[in-house]
Design an enzyme around this catalytic site. Sequence first.
Site, PDB file in Angstrom:
ATOM      1  N   LEU A 252       1.300  -1.044   0.201  1.00  0.00           N
ATOM      2  CA  LEU A 252       0.024   0.042   0.129  1.00  0.00           C
ATOM      3  C   LEU A 252       1.016   1.305   0.084  1.00  0.00           C
ATOM      4  O   LEU A 252       0.481   2.764  -0.619  1.00  0.00           O
ATOM      5  CB  LEU A 252      -1.759  -0.111   1.592  1.00  0.00           C
ATOM      6  CG  LEU A 252      -1.417   1.026   1.514  1.00  0.00           C
ATOM      7  CD1 LEU A 252      -2.396   1.333   0.327  1.00  0.00           C
ATOM      8  CD2 LEU A 252      -2.948   1.520   3.028  1.00  0.00           C
ATOM      9  N   TYR A 253       2.603   1.322   0.720  1.00  0.00           N
ATOM     10  CA  TYR A 253       2.927   2.445   0.910  1.00  0.00           C
ATOM     11  C   TYR A 253       3.429   2.526  -0.376  1.00  0.00           C
ATOM     12  O   TYR A 253       3.280   3.694  -1.549  1.00  0.00           O
ATOM     13  CB  TYR A 253       4.185   2.252   1.102  1.00  0.00           C
ATOM     14  CG  TYR A 253       5.160   2.948   1.339  1.00  0.00           C
ATOM     15  CD1 TYR A 253       5.539   4.665   2.071  1.00  0.00           C
ATOM     16  CD2 TYR A 253       6.300   2.590   1.083  1.00  0.00           C
ATOM     17  CE1 TYR A 253       6.111   5.213   1.775  1.00  0.00           C
ATOM     18  CE2 TYR A 253       7.165   3.448   0.749  1.00  0.00           C
ATOM     19  CZ  TYR A 253       7.207   4.840   1.391  1.00  0.00           C
ATOM     20  OH  TYR A 253       8.668   6.018   0.619  1.00  0.00           O
ATOM     21  N   ALA A 254       3.576   1.488  -1.964  1.00  0.00           N
ATOM     22  CA  ALA A 254       4.283   1.519  -2.896  1.00  0.00           C
ATOM     23  C   ALA A 254       2.752   2.160  -3.798  1.00  0.00           C
ATOM     24  O   ALA A 254       3.219   3.625  -4.283  1.00  0.00           O
ATOM     25  CB  ALA A 254       4.600   0.542  -3.537  1.00  0.00           C
ATOM     26  N   THR A 256       0.545   4.483  -2.636  1.00  0.00           N
ATOM     27  CA  THR A 256       0.057   5.485  -2.177  1.00  0.00           C
ATOM     28  C   THR A 256       1.612   6.572  -3.363  1.00  0.00           C
ATOM     29  O   THR A 256       1.559   7.289  -3.688  1.00  0.00           O
ATOM     30  CB  THR A 256       0.275   6.306  -1.135  1.00  0.00           C
ATOM     31  OG1 THR A 256       1.194   5.943  -0.435  1.00  0.00           O
ATOM     32  CG2 THR A 256      -0.668   5.221  -0.392  1.00  0.00           C
ATOM     33  N   LYS A 257       2.582   6.904  -3.403  1.00  0.00           N
ATOM     34  CA  LYS A 257       3.459   6.558  -3.622  1.00  0.00           C
ATOM     35  C   LYS A 257       3.189   7.235  -5.483  1.00  0.00           C
ATOM     36  O   LYS A 257       3.703   8.155  -6.248  1.00  0.00           O
ATOM     37  CB  LYS A 257       5.454   6.596  -3.369  1.00  0.00           C
ATOM     38  CG  LYS A 257       5.760   6.714  -2.041  1.00  0.00           C
ATOM     39  CD  LYS A 257       5.851   8.163  -2.070  1.00  0.00           C
ATOM     40  CE  LYS A 257       6.717   8.599  -0.264  1.00  0.00           C
ATOM     41  NZ  LYS A 257       6.349   9.576  -0.218  1.00  0.00           N
TER      42      LYS A 257
END
Length: 441
Positions: A252-254, A256-257
Amino acid sequence: MSQLKTISHLDSVLPSTPGKFKSEKSPSYIHRLRFYTSISKLTLWSSFFLAFILIYYLFSSPSPSPSPSSPSPRRALGVSWGGKEWERRVTRSTRKHSKSGLTVLVTGAAGFVGTHVSMALKRRGDGVLGLDNFNEYYDPGLKRDRQKLLERTGIFVVEGDINDTLLVSKLFEVVPFTHVMHLAAQAGVRYAMQNPGSYIHSNIAGFVNLLEVCKSANPQPAIVWASSSSVYGLNSKVPFSERDRTDQPASLYAATKKAGEEIAHTYNHIYGLSITGLRFFTVYGPWGRPDMAYFFFTKNILKRKPITIFEAPNHGTVARDFTYIDDIVKGCLAALDTAKKSTGSGGKKKGNAQLRIFNLGNTSPVPVTQLVRILEKLLKVKAKKKVLQMPRNGDVKFTHANISLAYRELGYKPSTDLETGLKKFVRWYLNYYPDAKKNSW
């Protein structure tokens, strides 16, 4: 439900042509009487409901933005910003010591990269203002100590959130920033499984809010922001190039980026904002993040606690393109220096604007097992290792940066190998945590 039944029944009894219905008290007359009684009650209750809604909005609607001379309504609630003395500190912090210097708002200034970038800008004579919300994703005490370090160099860090439109707008009202170095974000790959909302709040909503303020500013600033090597996700082609696909995020971090990169493109296209994205590759060094492997490996090795080393399927190697903080700082400053002016004004685009994306890595992936061996050598302590297969938590097997574009456009050329960088980190760690070495004996 009874009203619906009554209405349905009336449809079958009442004639379509007026004047032909008998006036006798037939069953249909009784239904009509009940219908009109129900309508009256409904009208009465609707009036009460509408009145309640009106009163609610009158008392809960946000107050209009205060004038510069009036006290901020937020300060009445205890938020620590606003007022003449606060504005003086903001202005003093952003005072340039060079005619050609920049005036930079650094978001996430009390973070790892933010602290180093802010200090580097200040050392060369730029005006710098920090913004940080000091969240508790990791030890806020470390962030507060970074804040003290910044304040000793003349940098004021405003405590606040990038989602606070009133605050961010106020900063631009007080200071005509030429550049924004946007480093505020919810970091970490694994934490997204515990608190996914924090990533949407910071990495997407916060970024959009900042861009909204920037596009309405006059003049508009040029923006440099931190994306991530994580956007390459499940891409198996190495080394990772800016031209490679980035539509298969592994976390999810990736995601959002990656979303941030698309959002940046949109604001560049519509509003003429000059935007440069930097894909960082595993940054490490003094004042680093405690959630990073090199940091908590050091901590646990000194405490004689076991460390978990993940391996890829079939005993495959997990490797990272570890990039020392000083090299990352050089790339950030070069991106700021080469950023062209935004072409919009007050939210209106006047021409095409610069839009760039760069990898900032070290180009030399190192297996995590080698990272541990270097730490054992520097700490003079043998690690207790527990080897496990990599879980499906969003981590990827390897990262490897192709930096040819950054070299050509920014003059970016990393110069710190992993052992040299870790030596500097360990020296800082033992100084910052003086009891760490004692506990290892």
